[in-house]
Design a protein around this motif. Structure first.
Motif, short mmCIF file in Angstrom:
data_model
loop_
_atom_site.label_atom_id
_atom_site.label_comp_id
_atom_site.label_asym_id
_atom_site.label_seq_id
_atom_site.Cartn_x
_atom_site.Cartn_y
_atom_site.Cartn_z
N GLY A 483 40.29 37.91 46.73
CA GLY A 483 41.49 37.47 46.03
C GLY A 483 42.42 38.61 45.65
O GLY A 483 41.98 39.68 45.22
N VAL A 484 43.72 38.38 45.79
CA VAL A 484 44.72 39.39 45.43
C VAL A 484 45.76 38.85 44.44
O VAL A 484 46.74 39.52 44.16
N ASN A 485 45.54 37.67 43.92
CA ASN A 485 46.49 37.10 42.96
C ASN A 485 46.35 37.75 41.59
O ASN A 485 45.29 38.30 41.26
N PRO A 486 47.38 37.69 40.76
CA PRO A 486 47.31 38.34 39.44
C PRO A 486 46.24 37.75 38.54
O PRO A 486 45.73 38.45 37.65
N GLU A 487 45.88 36.48 38.76
CA GLU A 487 44.85 35.87 37.92
C GLU A 487 43.52 36.62 38.00
O GLU A 487 42.74 36.61 37.05
N TYR A 488 43.27 37.27 39.12
CA TYR A 488 42.02 38.01 39.28
C TYR A 488 42.02 39.33 38.52
O TYR A 488 40.96 39.88 38.21
N GLY A 497 44.11 53.63 35.92
CA GLY A 497 45.16 53.35 34.95
C GLY A 497 46.54 53.08 35.49
O GLY A 497 47.51 53.09 34.73
N ASP A 498 46.65 52.82 36.81
CA ASP A 498 47.98 52.60 37.38
C ASP A 498 48.44 51.15 37.26
O ASP A 498 49.48 50.77 37.82
N GLY A 499 47.67 50.33 36.54
CA GLY A 499 48.05 48.94 36.32
C GLY A 499 47.61 47.99 37.41
O GLY A 499 47.89 46.79 37.35
N LEU A 500 46.91 48.52 38.42
CA LEU A 500 46.43 47.72 39.54
C LEU A 500 44.92 47.95 39.67
O LEU A 500 44.47 49.10 39.75
N SER A 501 44.15 46.88 39.71
CA SER A 501 42.70 47.02 39.71
C SER A 501 42.20 47.74 40.95
O SER A 501 42.87 47.77 41.99
#
Length: 653
Positions: A483-488, A497-501
């Motif tokens: 999954g690549v949606n923001p809900e994940y 720490g760049d805001g992206l998992s």
């Protein structure tokens, strides 16, 4: 392809079908109460006199048969056509969901999947389990309790935990080796045989019976190339192969002496599997299915075509009526042959998470129009999905990337996701021209918006998200993707720490440990990559690869929160690749964590108007405002109201 209305007139009428424009014009065939009394199910000898009911439930099948007037399969689907010739063909039947598990769950429950939390595709397969409401029983269980032998051969695919012994007298994962002797000895029976439909492997199908791709018409919402001609031709072949299987079933009924007292229903769970705007999509192509029934009088009238709008939930209610089982109060369908039948003026459907692809879409179809509401506009239509390795999806993505995809198709598949869609599906069955912003259709839009809002207000479990446990399970690596949606993102770790998992960065080809700021807006499942805009900007998610927005005020802003960026690792230049149709000023504000959180103006960038992309930078170096741990960025935009701004990337190289 010709519309169903053209083909019905041109192809079906000459074959002698009695066209019934309104279902109410049918003779008043017996309702549940007419057959057995309203308050009690039949038992004993009375039960033995009831008909057998057999569902032939086809996977992934669009109504491309001879009996539906399709010129390619004219004469090539004799067994399906034979059912239509002696029974009832429904020309405008629609499923409640464009994916198998949600559709099947709805039909088993007798109500739309959003009403009882069965809307998310293949939920309850992981550690989080969903259960039916205490008052609900599945359709086969209701029929079984009335004295029927119930069976299912093939998939079930229900989105909840269910009681197999209470539901089916016989349940097998394979549709092969139909136990005709057992069925003969256990009448009346209600059974389902799941056919492969569009999933049939046609590699070894006789070449003499295969459709020549050069002879087919590709629907206009797909590229007109050899890849899609082959996809369309193969779907015809799959239907032909399924017709052979159905012929074997009908012959088995005959040889077992069961034909005379068995109602046979043939229908699909959603549209063609390899057409990406059919299966999984709440469109005409995804929701319109074949629906034919044949059987003894008085249960099924002979040689009729029904053109009224039908929801496949009506099949659930009709099946109960045939079996003499009172319809529960939660059922949303109605007996199609009830003397008090009221023709539908609208049918509704819903789409939610499909495998790892999260979405929420609701749609209503009336006689002429389809209105669709997209609730998650921060992702494009063709999100990352389980078919991404298929040549027909790779072809779409490659054509978009190299600029060869026609403009209209680029808009449909990769353009900014509109909140509302409205189509005249009589003129435009492939849903090419969205009329939602056309002033001439304001009244139509308002009416359909109200219809859908009223339907949703009756109960929609999709308003909220799934549990974190279920989201974590669905978003992890599976054979169909990650999954690549923001809900994940809420259940994942962002180590740098760049805001992206870390998981999201890995899937999108980035380094999850470099600690560098990089936003390219290339992920169709999360166009904004966490950036949000002030209310006047509206939806900032543009076509795949971009943010775009129009300034609603002279001073607007963009924000990116949830950061833990080390300023020392990001000492290059704050760089934006963008374009604008007026001169604007971009002011960067950084919020730093420390003993006391502080927000400081880092500097300003001027972006000159122009059609070409421009790269503008702000050196960070030893800027005192850029320090410590950066937790939030704000871009303040100053420019004339109405200015169109597009961002291709925001980065610190």
């Amino acid at each position: 392809m010709p519309s169903i209305f053209d083909t019905m007139q041109r192809k079906i009428l000459p074959h002698g079908y009695a066209v019934l424009l309104l279902a109410i014009a049918l003779p008043a065939f017996l309702s549940t109460s007419d057959l057995h009394g309203q308050d009690a199910s039949p038992t004993g000898s009375q039960a033995k006199n009831r008909p057998n009911i057999l569902w032939l439930f086809a996977e992934d099948t669009s109504p491309w048969m001879g009996c539906y007037g399709d010129p390619i399969n004219q004469g090539a689907t004799p067994n399906i056509d034979s059912l239509a010739a002696r029974g009832v063909l429904f020309s405008r039947a629609f499923v409640p969901a464009p994916v198998c598990s949600a559709c099947r769950s709805a039909l088993m429950g007798g109500q739309n999947q959003i009403r009882f939390n069965a809307h998310e595709h293949r939920s309850s397969r992981g550690p989080a389990k969903l259960y039916l409401p205490d008052h609900m029983k599945l359709l086969p269980q209701l029929v079984k309790e009335s004295g029927y032998f119930t069976f299912n051969l093939g998939k079930t695919d229900y989105n909840f935990v269910w009681d197999v012994p209470a539901t089916y007298s016989l349940e097998k994962n394979s549709r092969n080796s139909i136990p005709w002797k057992t069925l003969s000895e256990n009448q009346p029976f209600f059974g389902q045989i799941q056919t492969a439909g569009g999933k049939n492997n046609t590699a070894k199908f006789p070449a003499s019976r295969k459709v020549d791709p050069g002879t087919v018409s590709v629907p206009p919402d797909y590229p007109q190339n050899d890849i899609y001609r082959s996809v369309v031709a193969q779907h015809y072949d799959a239907i032909r192969k399924d017709d052979d299987f159905i012929g074997n079933v009908l012959e088995g009924l005959k040889q077992s002496g069961l034909s005379e007292n068995t109602i046979v229903v043939y229908f699909g769970d959603h549209g063609a599997n390899n057409l990406v705007r059919h299966k999984q999509m709440p469109t005409e192509g995804g929701l319109h299915v074949p629906f034919i029934m044949a059987g003894p009088a008085p249960y099924v009238p002979a040689s009729a075509v029904r053109d009224d709008l039908v929801n496949l939930l009506d099949l659930s209610a009709t099946t109960l009526a045939w079996a003499g089982v009172p319809r529960p109060d939660w059922y949303e369908g109605q007996n199609l042959f009830d003397s008090k039948f009221v023709p539908r003026s609208s049918v509704f459907a819903a789409k939610d998470r499909l495998d790892h692809t999260i979405d929420r879409v609701r749609t209503v179809r009336t006689h002429r129009y389809r209105y669709t509401r997209n609730f998650k506009t921060d992702r494009i239509f063709l999100q990352p999905q389980y078919r991404d390795s298929k040549d027909y999806v790779r072809n779409l993505r490659a054509m978009y990337a190299d600029g060869t995809l026609p403009t209209k198709l680029s808009e449909i598949y990769f353009g900014e996701r509109p909140a509302e869609e409205l189509y005249d599906v009589i003129k435009d069955p492939s849903q090419i021209n969205n009329l939602a912003t056309d002033p001439e259709y304001t009244t139509v839009l308002t009416k359909h918006r109200s219809l859908l809002e009223q339907w949703i207000a009756e109960g929609d479990a999709g308003v909220g998200e799934e549990s974190e446990e279920e989201i974590a399970y669905q978003g992890q690596e599976h054979k169909w993707g990650t999954g690549v949606n923001p809900e994940y993102e809420g259940v994942r770790v962002d180590r740098d720490g760049d805001g992206l998992s870390d998981t999201w960065e890995k899937v999108n080809g980035r380094d999850p440990s470099d600690g560098k700021m990089l936003f390219t807006f290339d992920c169709g499942g999360w166009q904004t990559e966490g950036w949000s805009g002030s209310p006047d900007l509206g939806n900032i998610a543009g076509a795949q690869g971009y943010l775009d927005f129009t300034l609603g005020k002279q001073e607007s802003s963009l924000h990116r929160r949830g950061l833990s960026l080390a300023a020392e690792k990001n000492r290059g230049a704050f760089t934006i690749r963008a374009r604008s149709d007026h001169d604007i000023i971009l002011q960067l504000v950084a919020t730093s964590a420390g003993k006391k959180e502080s927000s400081n103006i880092v500097g300003e960038i001027a972006l000159k108007q122009g059609d070409q992309w421009k790269t503008v930078s702000m050196p960070l170096g030893k800027n005192e405002a850029w320090k410590g741990l950066i937790t939030e960025l704000e871009l303040r935009l100053r420019g004339p109201v109405g200015t169109l701004v597009e961002f291709d990337s925001i980065a610190i190289p």
